[in-house]
Design an enzyme around this catalytic site. Structure first.
Site, PDB file in Angstrom:
ATOM      1  N   ASP A   1      25.172  70.354  53.826  1.00 20.28           N
ATOM      2  CA  ASP A   1      26.402  69.590  54.025  1.00 20.28           C
ATOM      3  C   ASP A   1      26.168  68.171  53.527  1.00 20.28           C
ATOM      4  OD1 ASP A   1      28.984  69.197  54.967  1.00 20.28           O
ATOM      5  OD2 ASP A   1      28.556  70.137  56.904  1.00 20.28           O
TER       6      ASP A   1
ATOM      7  N   HIS B   1      30.903  63.129  47.901  1.00 18.36           N
ATOM      8  CA  HIS B   1      30.963  63.491  49.314  1.00 18.36           C
ATOM      9  C   HIS B   1      30.024  64.644  49.652  1.00 18.36           C
ATOM     10  CE1 HIS B   1      34.498  61.095  50.674  1.00 18.36           C
ATOM     11  NE2 HIS B   1      34.650  61.006  49.373  1.00 18.36           N
TER      12      HIS B   1
END
Ligand code: ADQ
Length: 759
Positions: free
Chosen positions: A390, A182
């Site tokens: 991110d 992720h």
């Protein structure tokens, strides 16, 4: 794993209604301590939204950490956990308190997290952290093994569980294991900083499928494999000796329907929206929603906001920024320091820039309910995502999902994975306060038509690529990766049977035999010049070349001059030098280049780099050939040599990307040469000059011989010498075995006649 074990893998049939076992650090359910004791809290996060339908459809299960120390097992707590298992198919893993701390606050969040987000200066490492990380992964592994049934698909999530795939592979060799990361994968400059990096990569390679949020994260993973393990890969696959590992970029999405539902028919959302709207009437609303993590760029955003207010006095009393920051990982000092810094900035901005009737920054330092969040997304004129790094950033997608009528502007950090697929957002470099402020100004002033065009394009894409689509693609790709094992095994080489090849050789009327030299006809020596051909090898080549039905070629990486010196006296022998750059056919007296062009003038640029490596590596040296430069490190310390070779290849790859040159790894060498000079091209050329042989034998041991095997016609006997992955159809254990086979061919002329007479 031996070849004999592989058919088990092949026998697996994943299509038959496979259940999915999801494994992640946390379950979608958590234990909450209330005044009445333990209670269950449900997560409404994107992952739960994606996994639940998949689990529901397949009767699957979810395995994750219960989240508390586990230690004191009150009856009530146990009853809740049993309830989770029965009603929700969620199985809680208990981690001992000290293991949990070293695993979660230690290696996962103070070692991996900073390195994977390009913050190596935040890295903290302790051997105990690592041991706890491995132990926690082992406990997860036990839990999965206990729940596993044949044909299940195991889907492991995220950076907490990176060594779990290999542990599962060892315990359940034929299980289908997929892994999704992720968070970003760091660049190959940063990744090597990570303590225990080799074990981590090896741990991941236990999976059948490794999926990343973006292509660039995937590429960075491949670069790390090359640099740290010296392992080459293709764009979508790493070929291990016994099975392939598929690589994919699969950006995660959200469940847009959930947001549409709240926007359209939820009373609570409507009420909250009306309240907010009333409160900020006449003001433009900027919105930021983050976990309070240093990767999310909260202080940077606040400083840019202060800059905006100072440089644009016309915005005074006309704009507000609502910053929501959920506290996170507060047991780690860096996070507590971040909270202090943010509190200070909030005070400064409101104190110095506010007016009695205007608080420019509304700071909400807690988690808020989804209905409240949706109301804010609906209200905000501009969403401001300023991550310094991110994996994806779901806030960007959630905001867009709440703008079905196309109004609103997304300002998005170019360092969030979301930027790779949200091109209509206004992109910012969050480290550049001045330009960020200018972009926010532009967003606030954007006309309706442009806003509409950009937002509707974003909205359509977010709705199309939702989290369900993501989940299904992952599962389909995992099933496909597992069935590819079967195809892979079918293409695995067979052991060469001397009798078989001899029979085919005897039947043939026109033969082509292509042999590599070092590692194939002669063993490697410390210095290349010591590998002089033995008398038996010269006799063997002479015998094979003298057969009128044969064209024999020695195809080597060595220079023309070297081959000429050793083999020039053998009649009817074709020589191919420098991996195919130059060739001398039996009838010719001179060498000719494979491509009619002069060697380009690149050596003076590359030579100093190689010399620098010689300088750093005692025992290594550079060999200059006509078309290539080679750095040899056979005499260097083996580990240091491998490490530097990985460094050198990574460095040259970037430098040579736009040229016709490539850096190739060989047996204790790194060679720089033009791409066209390869054995695949060379065999094509031989076949052009000597068309339609009815028997072809091509044998070699190294990576350059793989080009030869790939381009040889499919009926050729391609033979790889020694261990390791290969595209060849056959393998022999070592060069002695190959020599035995060649000798049996060379002496078969008379035997061949006998055979024909008998037949
Ligand atoms: P996170 O780092 O947690 O996830 P993100 O993608 O932004 O980052 O997800 C945060 C989630 O928390 C969003 O659903 C958001 O709505 C919610 N949230 C944030 N603040 C909140 C608040 N105050 N109250 C309530 N909810 C709040 C990791 C990676 C990301 C990747 C995701 C999914 O770090 O890069 O996008 O996984 O793969």
């Amino acid at each position: 794993m031996s070849l004999r074990e592989i058919p088990d893998l092949k026998a697996r049939n994943p299509a038959a209604g496979a259940r999915i076992i999801v494994v992640s650090n946390r379950l979608p359910l958590t234990l909450k301590r209330t005044e009445q004791g333990w209670a269950t809290a449900r997560s409404s996060g994107g992952l739960a939204s994606a996994m639940n339908p998949l689990l529901g459809k397949t009767g699957g299960e979810w395995i994750g950490w219960a989240g508390d120390g586990g230690g004191k097992h009150s009856e009530q707590r146990q009853a809740i956990l049993s309830d989770w298992a029965r009603a929700d198919h969620c199985f809680a893993v208990d981690l001992p308190r000290d293991v949990a701390a070293g695993f979660y606050e230690g290696y996962a969040n103070q070692t991996l997290w900073p390195v994977f987000h390009n913050f190596p200066t935040q890295l903290k490492f302790d051997t105990k952290y690592w041991e706890s990380y491995v132990e926690a992964n082992r406990i997860f592994c036990e839990a999965v093994v206990n729940r596993y049934r044949p044909n299940d698909l195991i889907w492991v999530h995220d950076y907490h569980l990176m060594v779990l795939p290999q542990m599962l592979r060892e315990r359940l060799p034929d299980a289908a294991v997929g892994f999704f990361l992720h968070i970003p994968f760091p660049s190959s400059e940063i990744f090597p900083v990570l303590p225990r990096r080799e074990e981590l990569l090896q741990g991941l390679l236990g999976a059948d499928l490794l999926a990343f949020q973006t292509h660039s994260h995937l590429q960075q993973f491949r670069a790390a494999l090359l640099r740290v393990l010296g392992m080459e890969s293709k764009i979508g696959e790493v070929a291990l000796g016994s099975r392939p590992v598929r690589l994919e970029a699969l950006p995660i999405g959200i469940a847009p329907g959930k947001y549409a539902g709240l926007l359209n028919g939820d009373m609570k959302t409507a009420k909250q929206y009306a309240d907010w709207q009333q409160r900020y009437r006449g003001r433009k609303v900027l919105l930021a929603v983050d976990r309070l993590d240093y990767t999310k760029g909260v202080p940077e955003r606040l400083r840019a906001y202060a800059h905006l207010l100072r440089s644009s006095p016309e915005l005074k009393e006309r704009v507000i920024l609502i910053q929501i920051a959920v506290p996170t990982r507060e047991r780690i000092a860096t996070y507590r320091e971040l909270r202090t810094e943010v509190n200070r900035l909030v005070g400064e901005i409101n104190g110095q820039l506010g007016t009695p009737g205007w608080t420019p920054l509304i700071y909400i330092n807690r988690s808020i309910e989804r209905s409240g969040l949706v109301a804010l997304y609906k209200l905000a004129d501009v969403a401001w995502v300023g991550s310094l790094r991110d994996g994806m950033n779901l806030v960007a997608k959630e905001y867009v999902a709440c703008k079905p009528d196309g109004d609103g502007v997304l300002v998005l950090s170019e360092f969030a994975g979301a930027a790779a697929e949200m091109g209509e957002a206004l992109l910012i470099n969050p480290y550049d306060e001045e330009r960020t402020a200018a972009t926010i100004n532009r967003a606030l002033a954007m006309d309706e038509q442009e806003r509409y065009q950009r937002m509707t394009a974003l909205h359509d894409r977010v709705v199309r690529n939702d989290v369900f689509h993501w989940g299904e693609r992952f599962v389909a790709s995992l099933e496909d990766a597992v069935s590819a094992r079967g195809r892979y095994i079918d293409t695995q080489p067979r052991r060469l049977q001397p009798g078989e090849i001899r029979a085919a050789y005897l039947r043939a009327a026109r033969r082509l035999v292509v042999l590599d030299y070092d590692g194939t006809l002669a063993p490697f020596t410390k210095r290349p010049q010591q590998a002089v051909p033995a008398k038996v090898v010269l006799e063997l080549l002479t015998a094979l070349a003298s057969d009128p039905k044969n064209l024999l070629a020695v195809m080597s990486g060595r220079s023309a001059e070297n081959l000429e010196r050793w083999f020039g006296a053998i009649p009817r022998l074709c020589l191919v030098a420098e991996h195919g750059a130059e060739l001398k056919s039996p009838a010719a007296s001179t060498w000719e280049p494979l491509l009619p062009q002069a060697p380009a003038d690149w050596k003076p640029t590359v030579m100093p780099i190689l010399e620098h490596f010689v300088d750093r590596t005692p025992g290594s040296f550079v060999e200059e050939k006509k078309y290539a430069l080679v750095w040899h490190y056979r005499m260097a310390d083996p580990e240091f040599g491998e490490w530097l070779a990985n460094e050198l290849v990574s460095m040259l790859e970037a430098m040579l990307a736009e040229t016709e040159l490539r850096a190739f790894r060989g047996e204790k060498i790194v060679e720089v040469r033009p791409v066209w000079a390869n054995k695949g091209e060379a065999i094509q050329r031989l076949l052009g000059d000597y068309p339609d042989p009815d028997f072809i034998l091509a044998a070699g041991d190294g990576r350059t011989d793989e080009d030869l095997f790939e381009r040889a016609p499919s009926y050729a006997w391609t033979v790889h010498v020694g261990p390791g992955p290969t595209r060849a159809s056959f393998v022999v254990t070592d060069l002695q075995v190959l020599r035995g086979v060649l000798e049996s061919l060379a002496t078969s002329r008379t035997a061949g006649l006998t055979v024909s007479c008998i037949s």
